[in-house]
Scaffold this active site. Structure first.
Site, short mmCIF file in Angstrom:
data_model
loop_
_atom_site.label_atom_id
_atom_site.label_comp_id
_atom_site.label_asym_id
_atom_site.label_seq_id
_atom_site.Cartn_x
_atom_site.Cartn_y
_atom_site.Cartn_z
N GLY A 141 -5.45 2.33 -12.45
CA GLY A 141 -5.02 1.58 -11.36
C GLY A 141 -5.60 1.43 -10.17
O GLY A 141 -6.63 1.97 -9.94
N HIS A 142 -5.26 0.59 -9.17
CA HIS A 142 -5.99 0.32 -7.99
C HIS A 142 -6.12 1.58 -7.09
O HIS A 142 -7.05 1.76 -6.63
CB HIS A 142 -5.31 -0.85 -7.37
CG HIS A 142 -5.53 -1.94 -7.92
ND1 HIS A 142 -6.53 -2.75 -8.17
CD2 HIS A 142 -4.26 -2.82 -8.61
CE1 HIS A 142 -6.06 -3.98 -8.82
NE2 HIS A 142 -4.88 -3.96 -8.91
N LEU A 143 -5.03 2.39 -7.03
CA LEU A 143 -5.19 3.66 -6.32
C LEU A 143 -6.23 4.60 -6.95
O LEU A 143 -6.82 5.39 -6.23
CB LEU A 143 -3.62 4.32 -6.23
CG LEU A 143 -3.59 5.60 -5.39
CD1 LEU A 143 -3.73 4.77 -3.80
CD2 LEU A 143 -2.45 6.13 -5.33
N HIS A 185 -13.15 -6.07 -7.01
CA HIS A 185 -11.99 -5.28 -6.75
C HIS A 185 -10.78 -6.10 -6.12
O HIS A 185 -9.53 -6.32 -6.89
CB HIS A 185 -12.05 -3.78 -6.53
CG HIS A 185 -10.58 -2.99 -6.86
ND1 HIS A 185 -10.43 -1.77 -6.34
CD2 HIS A 185 -9.71 -3.32 -7.37
CE1 HIS A 185 -9.34 -1.33 -6.74
NE2 HIS A 185 -8.91 -2.18 -7.32
#
Length: 868
Positions: free
Chosen positions: A526-528, A621
């Site tokens: 995921g992005h985090l 991203h």
């Protein structure tokens, strides 16, 4: 996802255009399927890109060995994937996001320019003494000698005296002999898959070097340095080893053993052997590696080390970890009598030692068989094979004291470089030990370990959490800060340990100030997780109950190597954490870290921001984040804008008091079901089956007893009475469509003034899974409708949904979870869809809201497995 866009899509559903279209025979099924497939491809591409980014970030920590070919191929995979994401998004959204190609092309051009940058060879002295070298000298001294200098000068371990003939000296040599252009030409034209051509080119290039003349000033510098080392050793006839030290050697394991070494070299032979070692970079196997790995000719500049020869009684190899069981922390040493070339080459049986890593340093000796011959230096120079002296046959090559001394060296070297090491060592006739080289040892560590594999920690430190998925490796300590929403981040402390239920991208804004991050639920793709790796913040996800166990202000140590969280600051772990790395001087690592600056930073964290647009995408991203977010919106809107003719639908026959029509895209209904009707048991769509289970688990009690009961009954009857005037039915009884496939479901529910849409994709890959839900409307006054959406939002938050409330509407979302988890939440939604109808009419105060909240929770918990 913007609520306003969702609302607009909903109202479009009931627009005049839609009503007119419904009168005809047009059918959007084929177009819907096309866009649905584009959506599925986008999710797959997004997942693949994030996986590659995650791998690149892990490599960028310096804890792994790789080459520039890896960097180039990984970036190509990212670039190709993002281009496909943009293409599929525009198929899905009808070309709405064509401008997204602009930030992609801008970043792509910048990154490719960085990838094509050449290694710069610094202009230095022709010769540098070993005493002046450290790991920062790779570009001038090559990997092997730079790291040997680091061992001597930074770690303080014994190494032979010597010097390095620099890469600048190599460039001077090839330029003086005017062979650089010819070497360039031969390599550029070489087909390494044609072995005959490879061998012929290799021979030609080696001869160009061997027959070359060493410039007089370079020759003098080499001989003067040799004389200085001889004088220091008190031996005018000092024998030396002449060793290759290419820029990438001992930085990238794939180059280990590719180049030449000359042992027991006299002063008279030194210049000849220098050229022989230079020429070894053009052997067939070395040329194959360079071409196959995508290196530039400029990077083939060779430094050469000249070291005082250790008249070896015994030599060997040492690993600071056991590659077969790296988590045991055991050291492996093998030894042979004589020179170490026979150990490195596996020519003879070795004497093997294993030193336990449990603090006891227990030594276990294992012989692989008797050694009968050994390699020694000849009096006249060079080496020869001789029988092992009778008095040494069957005897240990090393005493326990010597084994322990070598083991202590190994631990110091690993601790200094921050990763396991592969070392060569030698012991002279007086029993003095020397390290000859050290390079990264290629290992593969998994995620969280089984209980029996976990490391022992000092007493007094309670393990608070002992499971989870490692998103970014490392160890850190700090005070716990539990955040449940973006609003909680305003007071996040410098050096705090961020603890969250879900790994929402919005939490990324504080990671540059965080010591570590721990979550109950989350995906490492995921992005985090990507931002955590960008800032090198240790991160453990999927601990299940971190937000319940850890409390604000609690001091903890996060061990994101073994997936443990300890009470208090565990100094043993904090001291041992990786602080440096041999690969940090690697050109490949530097290049990877450089291009990641344009790939992984995330600037688009809030979809509500005006910068959340194609023009706001500053990195690759950002593009994936934007495309993923708007693709969900586009897919959600698609079902509202599509019309399905009767021939594409089947009526769902059930006891639920609403009419439903099924549109099966592919695999959502059992094979062999014909006709215009379908029963619930014939549905095989994973998300639809879960929704339906929630809708039918408990019977609906009917409209609540309120004063407007007569009106509500009329409205409910209007949805079911086929004889009602069409002009009235259009307002109260639009068809409820359910679009399904094996893993997809979009359910539109319209009952009078109440409207909800549920969409889900639930498959094997958690990173592609999501659930979206929107609820709007009601016949009561505004205050009661607002109370109801807050009531629904509170229910959904209880079951882990992210919610956004605006006026009398609520939007809820979940993504990145496994199948079982989402199926249980879909049951919750199914129950809410059926059992919150018309409740707005009774929500005249907060006490009534709380009563219904507790009542629905009790009902849901009776059939939903919230532990999933």
């Amino acid at each position: 996802m913007s609520l306003e866009n969702m609302f607009r899509a909903m109202f479009d559903f009931f627009s005049k255009k839609r009503q007119e279209k419904a009168l005809g025979d047009e059918d959007d099924r084929e177009l819907f399927v096309k866009k649905y497939k584009a959506f599925r491809e986008l999710l797959k591409n997004n997942n693949a890109v994030l996986m590659t980014m995650a791998d690149m970030q892990e490599k960028a920590t310096g804890a792994f060995v790789f080459d520039r070919a890896y960097v180039a191929s990984s970036y190509q995979a990212v670039a190709d994937g993002i281009k496909k994401i943009i293409e599929n998004l525009n198929v899905l959204a009808g070309g709405k996001y064509e401008k997204l190609i602009v930030p992609y092309e801008k970043n792509d051009e910048a990154i490719r320019n960085r990838l094509s940058a050449r290694v710069s060879i610094p202009k230095t002295d022709y010769v540098l003494p070993l005493a002046k070298l450290d790991k920062g000298a790779i570009a001038s001294a090559g990997g092997k000698l730079a790291h040997l200098g680091e061992l001597a000068n930074a770690v303080g371990l014994p190494v032979p005296a010597g010097f390095v003939v620099t890469t600048h000296a190599y460039q001077t040599f090839v330029n003086y002999n005017q062979i650089q252009d010819l070497l360039n030409k031969r390599i550029s034209q070489l087909d390494i898959r044609n072995y005959d051509e490879l061998e012929a080119t290799s021979n030609e290039m080696q001869q160009l070097v061997v027959k070359g003349q060493i410039p007089q000033d370079l020759e003098k510098a080499i001989l003067d340095a040799y004389a200085a080392v001889s004088q220091e050793a008190g031996d005018e006839g000092l024998r030396v080893s002449v060793r290759s030290s290419a820029i990438h050697e001992d930085v990238m394991a794939s180059f280990a053993g590719q180049y030449g070494t000359a042992l027991d070299v006299s002063g008279e032979e030194l210049l000849t052997q220098y050229k022989n070692v230079l020429s070894s970079q053009f052997t067939p196997r070395a040329l194959f590696y360079y071409k196959d790995k995508g290196f530039n000719i400029e990077e083939m500049a060779m430094a050469v080390g000249v070291l005082a020869m250790v008249q070896a009684k015994a030599s060997g190899i040492m690993y600071s970890r056991d590659p077969g069981s790296p988590k045991d922390d055991a050291i492996l040493i093998n030894a042979v009598w004589g020179l170490g070339a026979y150990a490195v080459g596996g020519v003879v049986n070795t004497d093997n030692y294993r030193i336990s890593g449990d603090g006891a340093n227990k030594i276990i000796r294992e012989q692989s068989g008797g050694q009968e011959v050994m390699l020694v230096g000849r009096p006249e120079g060079g080496t020869e094979e001789v029988p092992v002296p009778r008095e040494l046959l069957g005897k240990p090559c090393l005493s326990e004291e010597q084994v322990s001394a070598l083991a202590s060296y190994a631990r110091k070297v690993e601790a200094h470089f921050g990763q396991p090491q592969d070392m060569e060592w030698s012991m002279d006739q007086e029993g003095r030990l020397y390290l000859l080289q050290s390079r990264p040892l290629r290992l593969s560590f998994g995620g969280a370990l089984a209980d029996e594999e976990r490391p022992t920690v000092a007493k007094g430190h309670k393990i608070l959490l002992d499971k989870g998925t490692i998103a970014c490796r490392g160890v850190a300590a700090g005070p716990v800060y539990v955040a449940s929403s973006e609003e909680d981040l305003a007071d996040f402390p410098q050096g705090g340990v961020l603890v969250v239920r879900h790994t929402h991208p919005e939490f990324a804004v504080v990671l540059q100030n965080a010591a570590a991050v721990v979550s109950d639920i989350g995906t490492v793709l995921g992005h985090l997780a990507t931002v955590a790796r960008e800032y090198n913040v240790p991160a453990i996800f999927n601990t299940a109950n971190a937000t319940k166990v850890l409390t604000n202000g609690m001091e903890v140590t996060v061990d994101a190597v073994y997936a443990n969280v300890y009470e208090g600051a565990v100094e043993e772990l904090l001291k041992a954490k990786k602080t440096d790395d041999v690969s940090r001087a690697s050109p490949a690592l530097a290049q990877l870290q450089d291009i990641l600056k344009a790939i992984t930073p995330l600037n688009l964290t809030d979809p509500r921001s005006p910068d959340f647009s194609p023009s706001g995408c500053q990195t690759l991203h950002d593009i994936t984040r934007f495309a993923h977010e708007v693709s969900l919106t586009a897919m959600f809107d698609l079902s509202k804008e599509s019309h399905f003719a009767d021939r594409s639908t089947k009526q769902l026959v059930s006891k639920v008091p609403m009419q439903w029509w099924i549109i099966d895209l592919e695999g959502g209904v059992k094979e062999g079901v014909d006709g215009k009707k379908v029963r619930p048991e014939e549905i095989v769509s994973v998300p639809m089956c879960a929704l339906w289970e929630g809708m039918t688990a408990l019977p609906w009690k009917g409209p609540p007893p309120v004063d407007t009961k007569g009106f509500l009954s009329i409205m409910f009857g209007a949805t079911m009475d086929p004889s009602m005037d069409p002009s009235v039915r259009k307002r109260f009884a639009d068809k409820n469509y359910i679009i399904i496939s094996k893993h997809f479901c979009n359910l539109n529910s319209r009952l009078g003034f109440h409207f909800s849409t549920t969409e889900a994709y639930v498959g094997d890959n958690p990173n592609e899974n999501y659930v979206s839900f929107i609820f709007k409307g009601g016949a009561a006054d505004v205050d009661r409708r607002v109370r109801r959406v807050r009531f629904v939002g509170k229910l959904l938050e209880h079951y882990d949904f992210r919610i956004e409330i605006k006026d009398d509407s609520v939007l809820a979302r979940l993504e990145g979870h496994n199948e079982d988890y989402l199926k249980e939440r879909l049951k919750v939604l199914g129950h809410i869809i059926i059992h919150t109808r018309q409740l707005d009419m009774v929500m005249f105060n907060d006490a009534m809201v709380n009563w219904y909240y507790k009542d629905l929770l009790k009902g849901i918990d009776s059939f939903v497995n919230i532990a999933q």
